[in-house]
Design a protein around this motif. Sequence first.
Motif, PDB file in Angstrom:
ATOM      1  N   LEU A  40       0.946  -1.239   0.012  1.00  0.00           N
ATOM      2  CA  LEU A  40      -0.180   0.052   0.040  1.00  0.00           C
ATOM      3  C   LEU A  40       0.971   1.522  -0.105  1.00  0.00           C
ATOM      4  O   LEU A  40       0.593   2.251  -0.533  1.00  0.00           O
ATOM      5  N   LEU A  41       1.849   1.418   0.822  1.00  0.00           N
ATOM      6  CA  LEU A  41       3.097   2.630   0.908  1.00  0.00           C
ATOM      7  C   LEU A  41       3.552   2.464  -0.522  1.00  0.00           C
ATOM      8  O   LEU A  41       3.565   3.929  -0.894  1.00  0.00           O
ATOM      9  N   LEU A  42       3.946   1.553  -1.150  1.00  0.00           N
ATOM     10  CA  LEU A  42       4.483   1.625  -2.298  1.00  0.00           C
ATOM     11  C   LEU A  42       3.614   2.206  -3.568  1.00  0.00           C
ATOM     12  O   LEU A  42       3.960   3.089  -4.220  1.00  0.00           O
ATOM     13  N   LEU A  43       2.385   1.640  -3.442  1.00  0.00           N
ATOM     14  CA  LEU A  43       1.139   2.256  -4.391  1.00  0.00           C
ATOM     15  C   LEU A  43       1.245   3.674  -4.190  1.00  0.00           C
ATOM     16  O   LEU A  43       1.237   4.500  -5.165  1.00  0.00           O
ATOM     17  N   PHE A  44       0.917   4.445  -2.929  1.00  0.00           N
ATOM     18  CA  PHE A  44       0.774   5.573  -2.477  1.00  0.00           C
ATOM     19  C   PHE A  44       1.926   6.306  -2.898  1.00  0.00           C
ATOM     20  O   PHE A  44       1.779   7.614  -3.446  1.00  0.00           O
ATOM     21  N   ASP A  46       4.121   5.706  -5.130  1.00  0.00           N
ATOM     22  CA  ASP A  46       4.221   5.963  -6.939  1.00  0.00           C
ATOM     23  C   ASP A  46       2.963   6.917  -7.417  1.00  0.00           C
ATOM     24  O   ASP A  46       3.297   7.698  -8.237  1.00  0.00           O
ATOM     25  N   ILE A  47       2.126   6.621  -6.860  1.00  0.00           N
ATOM     26  CA  ILE A  47       0.955   7.617  -7.205  1.00  0.00           C
ATOM     27  C   ILE A  47       1.111   9.108  -6.940  1.00  0.00           C
ATOM     28  O   ILE A  47       1.054   9.990  -7.771  1.00  0.00           O
ATOM     29  N   ILE A  48       1.770   9.195  -5.718  1.00  0.00           N
ATOM     30  CA  ILE A  48       2.052  10.494  -5.281  1.00  0.00           C
ATOM     31  C   ILE A  48       3.323  11.237  -6.098  1.00  0.00           C
ATOM     32  O   ILE A  48       3.270  12.367  -6.412  1.00  0.00           O
ATOM     33  N   GLY A  49       4.001  10.144  -6.251  1.00  0.00           N
ATOM     34  CA  GLY A  49       5.492  10.635  -6.951  1.00  0.00           C
ATOM     35  C   GLY A  49       5.186  11.052  -8.343  1.00  0.00           C
ATOM     36  O   GLY A  49       5.766  12.199  -8.742  1.00  0.00           O
ATOM     37  N   LYS A  50       4.076  10.596  -9.048  1.00  0.00           N
ATOM     38  CA  LYS A  50       3.816  10.978 -10.356  1.00  0.00           C
ATOM     39  C   LYS A  50       2.740  11.983 -10.400  1.00  0.00           C
ATOM     40  O   LYS A  50       2.639  12.755 -11.445  1.00  0.00           O
ATOM     41  N   GLY A  51       1.755  12.170  -9.482  1.00  0.00           N
ATOM     42  CA  GLY A  51       0.737  13.106  -9.397  1.00  0.00           C
ATOM     43  C   GLY A  51       0.964  14.331  -8.905  1.00  0.00           C
ATOM     44  O   GLY A  51       0.216  15.350  -9.077  1.00  0.00           O
ATOM     45  N   TYR A  52       1.758  14.535  -7.874  1.00  0.00           N
ATOM     46  CA  TYR A  52       2.123  15.851  -7.194  1.00  0.00           C
ATOM     47  C   TYR A  52       2.100  16.950  -8.232  1.00  0.00           C
ATOM     48  O   TYR A  52       1.644  18.323  -8.078  1.00  0.00           O
ATOM     49  N   THR A  53       2.713  16.526  -9.377  1.00  0.00           N
ATOM     50  CA  THR A  53       3.242  17.880 -10.378  1.00  0.00           C
ATOM     51  C   THR A  53       1.904  18.146 -11.204  1.00  0.00           C
ATOM     52  O   THR A  53       1.854  18.947 -11.786  1.00  0.00           O
ATOM     53  N   SER A 397      -2.681  10.640 -12.517  1.00  0.00           N
ATOM     54  CA  SER A 397      -2.165  10.299 -10.988  1.00  0.00           C
ATOM     55  C   SER A 397      -2.823  11.549 -10.277  1.00  0.00           C
ATOM     56  O   SER A 397      -3.238  11.067  -8.927  1.00  0.00           O
ATOM     57  N   ALA A 398      -2.811  12.869 -10.467  1.00  0.00           N
ATOM     58  CA  ALA A 398      -3.462  13.736  -9.738  1.00  0.00           C
ATOM     59  C   ALA A 398      -5.009  13.325  -9.417  1.00  0.00           C
ATOM     60  O   ALA A 398      -5.651  13.452  -8.402  1.00  0.00           O
ATOM     61  N   GLY A 399      -5.773  12.969 -10.395  1.00  0.00           N
ATOM     62  CA  GLY A 399      -7.085  12.509 -10.455  1.00  0.00           C
ATOM     63  C   GLY A 399      -7.316  11.472  -9.646  1.00  0.00           C
ATOM     64  O   GLY A 399      -8.230  11.317  -8.864  1.00  0.00           O
ATOM     65  N   ILE A 400      -6.283  10.368  -9.645  1.00  0.00           N
ATOM     66  CA  ILE A 400      -6.310   9.117  -8.661  1.00  0.00           C
ATOM     67  C   ILE A 400      -6.156   9.892  -7.218  1.00  0.00           C
ATOM     68  O   ILE A 400      -7.077   9.109  -6.409  1.00  0.00           O
ATOM     69  N   MET A 401      -5.495  10.762  -7.192  1.00  0.00           N
ATOM     70  CA  MET A 401      -5.289  11.215  -5.626  1.00  0.00           C
ATOM     71  C   MET A 401      -6.656  11.958  -5.053  1.00  0.00           C
ATOM     72  O   MET A 401      -6.995  11.670  -3.978  1.00  0.00           O
ATOM     73  N   VAL A 402      -7.261  12.582  -6.077  1.00  0.00           N
ATOM     74  CA  VAL A 402      -8.544  13.195  -5.706  1.00  0.00           C
ATOM     75  C   VAL A 402      -9.534  12.513  -5.684  1.00  0.00           C
ATOM     76  O   VAL A 402     -10.305  12.270  -4.433  1.00  0.00           O
ATOM     77  N   LEU A 403      -9.830  11.248  -6.385  1.00  0.00           N
ATOM     78  CA  LEU A 403     -10.647  10.228  -6.072  1.00  0.00           C
ATOM     79  C   LEU A 403     -10.416   9.513  -5.047  1.00  0.00           C
ATOM     80  O   LEU A 403     -11.317   9.274  -4.222  1.00  0.00           O
TER      81      LEU A 403
END
Length: 425
Positions: A40-44, A46-53, A397-403
Amino acid sequence: MIEQGSQAEIVRQSLKKRYRKERRFRMYGRVAIAVALASLLLLFVDIIGKGYTGFIKTTITLDVTLDGEAMYLDDPTDKDQMSMADFQAPIIASLQGYFPQATERSDVRQLSRLVGSYAGNQIKDLLVDNPGLLGSTQTLEFLVHDTVSVYVKHAGDEAYSVRLSDQQKGWVDELVEKGVIDTGFNDVLFSRGDSREPTNAGILGAIMGSLLTMIVTLVIAFPVGVSAAVYLEEFAPQNRLTDFIEVNINNLAAVPSIIFGLLGLAMFIGLFGMPRSVPVVGGLVLALMTLPTIIISSRAAIKSVPPSIREAAMGMGASKMQVVLHHVVPLAMPGMMTGSIIGMAQALGETAPLLLIGMVAFIVEVPDGFFSSATVLPVQIYLWASSAEQGFIELASAGIMVLLAFMISMNALAIWLRKRLERRW
């Protein structure tokens, strides 16, 4: 005496063996939990690393002279002239002020690609609203082209600059040093609908589409699901028909969601002729999918109400209907609401059934009603993730974070309601 000693030794060995098994079992459990948390940590990460921009926008601030001669425009109120005017010319002229050596046609073409394609429309809208600004110099902020944005946000990393020429990279680096190109919070992401250009794309349209779809789902699924649960648990006779209905409700909870999409396509669109890609149809499909979850959770909540409540109410002379409506349902409502919120959270993250009813269309406008063309957050993420541009991958990735934020909030609300409203007997 020897026999008793040997028996005791056997018991001790057996206990040691059992304790070793228990320790191994606990160790396996801890390892399983650690692996799950690490995944779960690895998934988050990866998502945050790609999506924060995706939450960062890159802008360029220029002093633009709205020269009518350069734009081939004399009267901003003339629609024919406005449709033929060159609104990119003032922007290019402003950039040439920083790079006067860029006079060749190829240089001008590369300069124009530093700014987003909607920059000209921004000037056009400005002149439509204020025709008197023609001939003046205005300080305007534009979104840069998506290739420039990716290059700036990743600090000039060569892996993200393959679509920029060396000359363009030099220009961008110089403009960044002078503060002409800057980054900030991407308010565009939450204020616009989808776009063909990543820097102009937003998720407001998808958020509104999800909201409208969830409203339809809740209005249909919650009362129908609760009513069905109350009837099956309190009023339905115990016969083969009731057993058949209960078995099928449990089976429907395990049916793949895409089957409900096929049902919605055949029934609501094919049979009833309802329009594609509208929140009403999406809400109806998701309501069908969510109903089994709501019914099952509501029946479990009703079963948790002690029989003594019913007996006491009947002892006071209440009818069966009064017992159910005035005592059982209010006491079971926290569990019903918790199950409904969890079902709605599941529906919020669904994509497959909505793809089949046309909610995968490219929608630019923000929907303003239940019958407006719309898409939803999971489908919008799917569309962006299917694109090859790096900018859209960041937005996905940003949309995934919002969802995920919406879904975690809904589950947290369900937990809070359960803790706040539950009764202990």
